[in-house]
Write a protein that holds these residues in place. Structure first.
Motif, PDB file in Angstrom:
ATOM      1  N   ASP A   3      50.252  81.113  37.561  1.00 46.30           N
ATOM      2  CA  ASP A   3      50.375  80.971  36.082  1.00 46.30           C
ATOM      3  C   ASP A   3      48.886  81.289  35.411  1.00 46.30           C
ATOM      4  O   ASP A   3      48.702  81.600  34.427  1.00 46.30           O
ATOM      5  CB  ASP A   3      50.967  79.817  35.691  1.00 46.30           C
ATOM      6  N   ASP A   4      47.903  80.617  36.285  1.00 47.72           N
ATOM      7  CA  ASP A   4      46.607  80.540  35.622  1.00 47.72           C
ATOM      8  C   ASP A   4      45.962  82.034  36.164  1.00 47.72           C
ATOM      9  O   ASP A   4      44.535  82.166  35.876  1.00 47.72           O
ATOM     10  CB  ASP A   4      45.591  79.599  36.404  1.00 47.72           C
ATOM     11  N   GLY A   5      46.500  82.813  36.769  1.00 52.78           N
ATOM     12  CA  GLY A   5      46.017  84.063  37.023  1.00 52.78           C
ATOM     13  C   GLY A   5      46.324  85.225  35.651  1.00 52.78           C
ATOM     14  O   GLY A   5      46.734  84.681  34.723  1.00 52.78           O
ATOM     15  N   HIS A   6      46.307  86.534  36.114  1.00 51.74           N
ATOM     16  CA  HIS A   6      46.243  87.394  34.951  1.00 51.74           C
ATOM     17  C   HIS A   6      47.437  88.320  35.143  1.00 51.74           C
ATOM     18  O   HIS A   6      47.663  88.901  34.313  1.00 51.74           O
ATOM     19  CB  HIS A   6      44.999  88.238  34.917  1.00 51.74           C
ATOM     20  N   TYR A  19      40.488  78.839  27.581  1.00 47.39           N
ATOM     21  CA  TYR A  19      39.629  77.828  27.735  1.00 47.39           C
ATOM     22  C   TYR A  19      40.127  77.104  29.097  1.00 47.39           C
ATOM     23  O   TYR A  19      39.042  76.799  29.783  1.00 47.39           O
ATOM     24  CB  TYR A  19      39.724  76.705  26.580  1.00 47.39           C
ATOM     25  N   CYS A  20      41.251  76.525  29.174  1.00 49.29           N
ATOM     26  CA  CYS A  20      41.575  75.672  30.271  1.00 49.29           C
ATOM     27  C   CYS A  20      43.166  75.873  30.480  1.00 49.29           C
ATOM     28  O   CYS A  20      43.760  76.403  29.387  1.00 49.29           O
ATOM     29  CB  CYS A  20      41.333  74.364  30.255  1.00 49.29           C
ATOM     30  N   GLY A  21      43.924  75.411  31.535  1.00 47.49           N
ATOM     31  CA  GLY A  21      45.012  75.387  31.876  1.00 47.49           C
ATOM     32  C   GLY A  21      45.751  73.972  31.352  1.00 47.49           C
ATOM     33  O   GLY A  21      45.300  73.184  30.742  1.00 47.49           O
ATOM     34  N   TRP A  22      47.268  74.002  32.054  1.00 45.34           N
ATOM     35  CA  TRP A  22      48.056  72.873  31.506  1.00 45.34           C
ATOM     36  C   TRP A  22      47.909  71.708  32.732  1.00 45.34           C
ATOM     37  O   TRP A  22      47.329  70.537  32.596  1.00 45.34           O
ATOM     38  CB  TRP A  22      49.507  73.312  31.591  1.00 45.34           C
ATOM     39  N   LYS A  23      48.449  71.782  33.874  1.00 43.44           N
ATOM     40  CA  LYS A  23      48.541  70.925  34.804  1.00 43.44           C
ATOM     41  C   LYS A  23      47.086  70.600  35.339  1.00 43.44           C
ATOM     42  O   LYS A  23      46.217  71.182  35.552  1.00 43.44           O
ATOM     43  CB  LYS A  23      49.255  71.319  35.885  1.00 43.44           C
ATOM     44  N   PRO A  28      47.465  65.672  31.233  1.00 45.36           N
ATOM     45  CA  PRO A  28      47.196  64.209  30.886  1.00 45.36           C
ATOM     46  C   PRO A  28      46.841  63.746  29.769  1.00 45.36           C
ATOM     47  O   PRO A  28      47.371  62.671  29.139  1.00 45.36           O
ATOM     48  CB  PRO A  28      46.208  63.955  32.180  1.00 45.36           C
ATOM     49  N   PHE A  29      46.069  64.535  28.933  1.00 38.63           N
ATOM     50  CA  PHE A  29      45.687  64.239  27.709  1.00 38.63           C
ATOM     51  C   PHE A  29      46.623  64.367  26.599  1.00 38.63           C
ATOM     52  O   PHE A  29      46.689  63.236  25.854  1.00 38.63           O
ATOM     53  CB  PHE A  29      44.315  64.895  27.459  1.00 38.63           C
ATOM     54  N   PHE A  30      47.565  65.174  26.674  1.00 40.08           N
ATOM     55  CA  PHE A  30      48.462  65.758  25.434  1.00 40.08           C
ATOM     56  C   PHE A  30      49.668  64.566  25.864  1.00 40.08           C
ATOM     57  O   PHE A  30      50.243  63.896  24.994  1.00 40.08           O
ATOM     58  CB  PHE A  30      48.684  67.026  25.723  1.00 40.08           C
ATOM     59  N   ALA A  51      49.373  81.593  29.141  1.00 41.34           N
ATOM     60  CA  ALA A  51      50.245  80.896  30.245  1.00 41.34           C
ATOM     61  C   ALA A  51      50.365  79.452  30.259  1.00 41.34           C
ATOM     62  O   ALA A  51      51.361  79.001  30.683  1.00 41.34           O
ATOM     63  CB  ALA A  51      49.705  81.490  31.465  1.00 41.34           C
ATOM     64  N   CYS A  52      49.434  78.830  29.756  1.00 50.43           N
ATOM     65  CA  CYS A  52      49.140  77.464  29.596  1.00 50.43           C
ATOM     66  C   CYS A  52      50.544  76.801  28.908  1.00 50.43           C
ATOM     67  O   CYS A  52      51.122  76.064  28.941  1.00 50.43           O
ATOM     68  CB  CYS A  52      48.046  76.911  28.911  1.00 50.43           C
TER      69      CYS A  52
END
Length: 207
Positions: A3-6, A19-23, A28-30, A51-52
């Motif tokens: 999922d963090d690919g293209h 910017y950045c992903g989810w897992k 953790p912050f959300f 994809a995040c």
């Protein structure tokens, strides 16, 4: 690719996590502020092909309402999510963050990932216009977020502009309490640190 690919081989949709992903990055912050157990309603501006957001949905945040200014962005999101996820989502449409089509006090949280940055940058060299557009978007968020709800903004390109616009909105109408200001923070439960996230996290609570 993952999922963090293209590229997603299941539906042929190109995806990218801004910017950045989810897992192990934003999750953790959300989740600390918007617990999944509360079955929160979450608004996602500017979804596009990030994809995040799909990872967030698969994590269990199914009460998602998402929009994009560009019809192409909405079509990308539809392909990325696929028909089964779309049936569970609350809403996905073309909309303008400066004039949202949603009712007052509708959402427990807003998950903004670079969209406020994009709104500001859309003003180009005209900084007055950029500030005006950003202020309109933040005013709309003030309208649609419930008291006690939050705006979780992931920003990098326009941190100062987003901060200033929320400050100005607060001075004019009140109603926001800042609970994350981009400084170093570590989650209480698992000890995830904000300096491992390749962006700045700004969070306000509606009061």
């Amino acid at each position: 690719q993952d999922d963090d690919g293209h590229h997603n081989a299941n539906n042929g949709t190109e995806t990218f996590s801004w910017y950045c992903g989810w897992k192990d990055e934003l999750e953790p912050f959300f989740s600390e502020l918007v617990p999944l157990e509360q079955n929160p309603s979450v608004l996602v501006p500017g979804i596009g092909n990030d994809a995040c957001i799909r990872e967030m949905f698969d994590w269990g945040y199914h009460r998602l309402t998402a929009f994009d200014y560009a019809p192409e962005g909405v079509e990308c999101a539809k392909r990325m999510f696929g028909p089964e996820r779309l049936q569970l989502m609350e809403d996905l449409r073309v909309a303008d963050a400066r004039s949202l089509p949603y009712d007052d006090a509708s959402y427990d949280a807003v998950f903004d990932k670079g969209t406020l940055d994009s709104i500001y940058l859309s003003g180009g060299k005209d900084k007055e216009l950029a500030r005006k557009h950003l202020g309109m978007a933040i005013s709309e968020l003030s309208r649609v977020v419930k008291v006690g709800g939050i705006v979780f903004s992931v920003t990098a390109a326009c941190v100062d502009a987003v901060q200033q616009s929320f400050d100005e909105c607060n001075q004019l109408t009140g109603g926001w309490k800042q609970i994350r200001d981009g400084s170093f923070y570590m989650t209480e439960e698992d000890g995830f640190s904000s300096n491992n996230v390749d962006a700045t996290m700004l969070v306000w609570e509606r009061i």
